[in-house]
Enzyme design. Structure first.
Site, PDB file in Angstrom:
ATOM      1  N   ALA A  87      20.094  43.154  13.315  1.00 54.96           N
ATOM      2  CA  ALA A  87      18.699  43.245  13.758  1.00 54.96           C
ATOM      3  C   ALA A  87      18.511  42.345  14.966  1.00 54.96           C
ATOM      4  CB  ALA A  87      17.759  42.788  12.638  1.00 54.96           C
TER       5      ALA A  87
ATOM      6  N   LYS B  80      10.135  43.859  10.260  1.00 52.43           N
ATOM      7  CA  LYS B  80      10.743  43.471   8.982  1.00 52.43           C
ATOM      8  C   LYS B  80       9.893  43.953   7.803  1.00 52.43           C
ATOM      9  CE  LYS B  80      14.562  41.743  10.230  1.00 52.43           C
ATOM     10  NZ  LYS B  80      15.841  42.264   9.717  1.00 52.43           N
TER      11      LYS B  80
ATOM     12  N   ARG C  17       7.702  24.413  10.180  1.00 56.93           N
ATOM     13  CA  ARG C  17       8.591  25.450   9.654  1.00 56.93           C
ATOM     14  C   ARG C  17       9.502  24.859   8.574  1.00 56.93           C
ATOM     15  NH1 ARG C  17       5.565  27.808  12.214  1.00 56.93           N
ATOM     16  NH2 ARG C  17       5.831  29.277  13.930  1.00 56.93           N
TER      17      ARG C  17
ATOM     18  N   SER D 129      12.103  38.498   6.339  1.00 60.56           N
ATOM     19  CA  SER D 129      11.717  37.276   7.038  1.00 60.56           C
ATOM     20  C   SER D 129      10.379  36.761   6.553  1.00 60.56           C
ATOM     21  CB  SER D 129      11.619  37.593   8.533  1.00 60.56           C
ATOM     22  OG  SER D 129      11.017  36.534   9.212  1.00 60.56           O
TER      23      SER D 129
ATOM     24  N   ASN E  23      15.871  48.921  16.901  1.00 58.75           N
ATOM     25  CA  ASN E  23      16.988  48.316  16.159  1.00 58.75           C
ATOM     26  C   ASN E  23      16.626  48.005  14.713  1.00 58.75           C
ATOM     27  OD1 ASN E  23      19.347  47.871  17.990  1.00 58.75           O
ATOM     28  ND2 ASN E  23      17.702  47.028  19.231  1.00 58.75           N
TER      29      ASN E  23
ATOM     30  N   ASP F  57      27.609  50.651  16.407  1.00 61.19           N
ATOM     31  CA  ASP F  57      26.165  50.441  16.306  1.00 61.19           C
ATOM     32  C   ASP F  57      25.612  51.051  15.024  1.00 61.19           C
ATOM     33  OD1 ASP F  57      23.997  49.800  18.830  1.00 61.19           O
ATOM     34  OD2 ASP F  57      23.248  50.593  16.925  1.00 61.19           O
TER      35      ASP F  57
ATOM     36  N   TYR G  90       8.223  41.357  15.712  1.00 58.05           N
ATOM     37  CA  TYR G  90       9.399  41.109  14.876  1.00 58.05           C
ATOM     38  C   TYR G  90       9.018  41.132  13.393  1.00 58.05           C
ATOM     39  CZ  TYR G  90      12.958  38.552  12.355  1.00 58.05           C
ATOM     40  OH  TYR G  90      13.895  38.186  11.409  1.00 58.05           O
TER      41      TYR G  90
END
Ligand code: UDP
Length: 344
Positions: free
Chosen positions: A82, A156, A237, A126, A99, A58, A152
């Site tokens: 991640a 980032k 997207r 991201s 994480n 980890d 999320y």
């Protein structure tokens, strides 16, 4: 050159490991197998004997990471490890902060504490760090304000801040640390040689979900939101093929200069709506796909796609695969031949 790839058994990480091995680089891959697959590593180790070391462990174990850096004389880190699901991050933000933020800090402590500190770092960022870009800023350039709308995306963005602060501290200490953030758009497709694929449990990303419906592994596809301010009411997207994405990593590493911090968007520069993706999957697979229209998914911005000018100009990166059907076909082939993913 020896590169530590964190999250190397995951979907994007394994494709990066494959590319590095093909380039003749030695790779140490670290993965906790939460969503990664040891099988992907054994396949790559067999295809490239003697150049891949795979360790199950980890990133939160900083001592382990430092030991790997010391033992293998690591020259650079590509940090993929991640959690990466927008919806899940809304439901379980603390796991994402642990994480993605604490995990990154742990890897950086190891980089700094190693006998030969690591001074080259590529970070998986991201387009989620932009949130919903303001009107007039789509396609998105790197100078677009970063205002994430999901946990999320926030993890980032915090990762980018952490790396900037760390690089600055190293600069002041006279020990330059160079770092490139690659802000991924929607990564999809698979290794075209057929060895590696996308195998997530649970799967929540649009293209594999629709492919699973085509394969009969799910009764339908839930279409999350049909009332967005876009031409067909569904989210738009930018879908970039995973092999093109990992090519950007290799270029980023090659172009790195001592102490420099750079950020690039990696997406093909064209947006597709959810309905367009479903239609494209129907065309590629020639299968029936049942769609059930549902409410919006929290944390989803209506429209995001890239302006690849900077990454093209500075890294010479251009997507090799821009045909949506070809991209989907690469994923479909692996899924058809591996209906149980890496398990068979
Ligand atoms: N989406 C959907 N149904 C699904 C999965 C995704 O309608 O089963 C939509 C999602 O709401 C978003 C787009 O597809 O608008 C892309 O979602 P994905 O999770 O693939 O990537 P994200 O953009 O969230 O990183």
């Amino acid at each position: 050159m020896t590169i530590l790839v964190t999250g190397g058994a995951g979907y994007i990480g394994s494709h990066a490991v494959q590319r590095l091995l093909r380039d003749g680089v030695r790779v140490v891959s670290l993965d906790n197998e939460f969503r990664g697959h040891a099988k992907a590593m054994s396949l790559l180790a067999a295809a490239h004997p003697g150049r891949l070391t795979y360790v199950k462990g980890d990133i939160l174990d900083s001592v382990l990471v430092r030991t790997l850096i010391d033992t293998h004389g690591i020259d650079a880190v590509m940090h993929f490890a991640a959690h990466a699901y927008v919806g899940e991050s809304v439901q379980d933000p603390l796991t994402y902060y642990r994480n993605n933020v604490t995990g990154l800090g742990s890897v950086l402590e190891a980089c700094e504490g190693a006998k030969k500190p690591v001074a080259r770092f590529v970070f998986s960022s991201s387009c989620s760090t932009y949130g919903q870009p303001p009107a007039g800023m789509i396609p998105v350039r790197e100078e677009c304000p970063q205002d994430p709308v999901s946990p999320y995306g926030r993890t980032k963005l915090i990762g980018e801040w952490m790396l900037r602060d760390f690089a600055e501290s190293r600069r002041v200490a006279g020990k330059p640390f160079a770092c490139t953030f690659l802000r991924y758009f929607n990564v999809c497709g698979c290794d075209r040689s057929g060895l590696l694929g996308e195998d997530h449990a649970p799967e929540t990303h649009l293209i594999p979900v629709v492919l699973q419906a085509a394969l009969g592994q799910r009764p339908h596809v839930g279409l999350f939101g049909t009332d967005y301010p876009t031409p067909d009411g569904t989210c738009i997207r930018d879908y970039v093929h995973v092999e093109d994405l990992v090519d950007a990593h290799v270029r980023a590493l090659g172009a790195m200069k001592d102490g420099q911090v750079r950020a690039y968007n990696v997406g093909i520069g064209k947006g597709y709506s959810v309905r367009q993706i479903i239609e494209a999957v129907r065309a590629v697979t020639k299968r029936e796909i049942k769609v059930v229209e549902q409410a919006r998914r929290p944390g989803d911005p209506p429209e995001v796609f890239n302006d690849p000018t900077l990454v093209t100009r500075e890294l010479g990166w251009k997507p090799g695969m821009t045909d949506l059907h070809a991209i989907i076909d690469s994923a479909w082939r692996w899924m058809v031949t591996h209906p149980k993913g890496y398990a068979g």
